[in-house]
Motif scaffolding. Structure first.
Motif: not given
Length: 121
Positions: A64-77, A84-91
């Protein structure tokens, strides 16, 4: 006891014939089911032989590999811009964290909602 109830209670030859035919029909259905099952199993591919079974990698089992993960920041309006609508946000992917310290819950808290602790006070 009346004559009508005596006649209804008497064994009827027609009733026993109907029950016999129903029993034969049920047995025929069961036999047909077993026959169809054997045909399906005969047409399946054979089970893998021992030499076709998966083998461990040369380095041994994968760990097992243990690592801390960070999510990308949500773009600021921008100010005055439309949200932004949910459809305009990327994965929103995650990336490995630079910090090697694991996040911990506050002391005295179980960390789960309704876990019985006092929570973060």
């Amino acid at each position: 006891m009346t004559t009508a109830s005596t006649q209804l209670a008497a064994a009827s030859g027609l009733m026993s014939l109907v029950l016999f035919i129903v029993a034969v029909g049920v047995l025929a259905l069961l036999a047909g089911g077993f026959w169809m099952n054997s045909r399906v199993k005969y047409n399946e591919s054979p089970r893998p032989r021992p030499e076709e079974q998966p083998k461990l990698p040369p380095d041994g089992p994968v760990r097992e590999v243990r690592e801390n993960r960070e999510s990308q920041e949500v773009p600021q309006t921008p100010k005055g811009g439309r949200p932004l609508t949910p459809y305009e946000l990327t994965n929103m992917d995650s990336r490995p964290s630079a910090s090697k310290e694991r996040p911990r819950w506050s002391r005295g808290s179980s960390g789960s909602f309704g876990g019985g602790g006092l929570g973060a006070h």
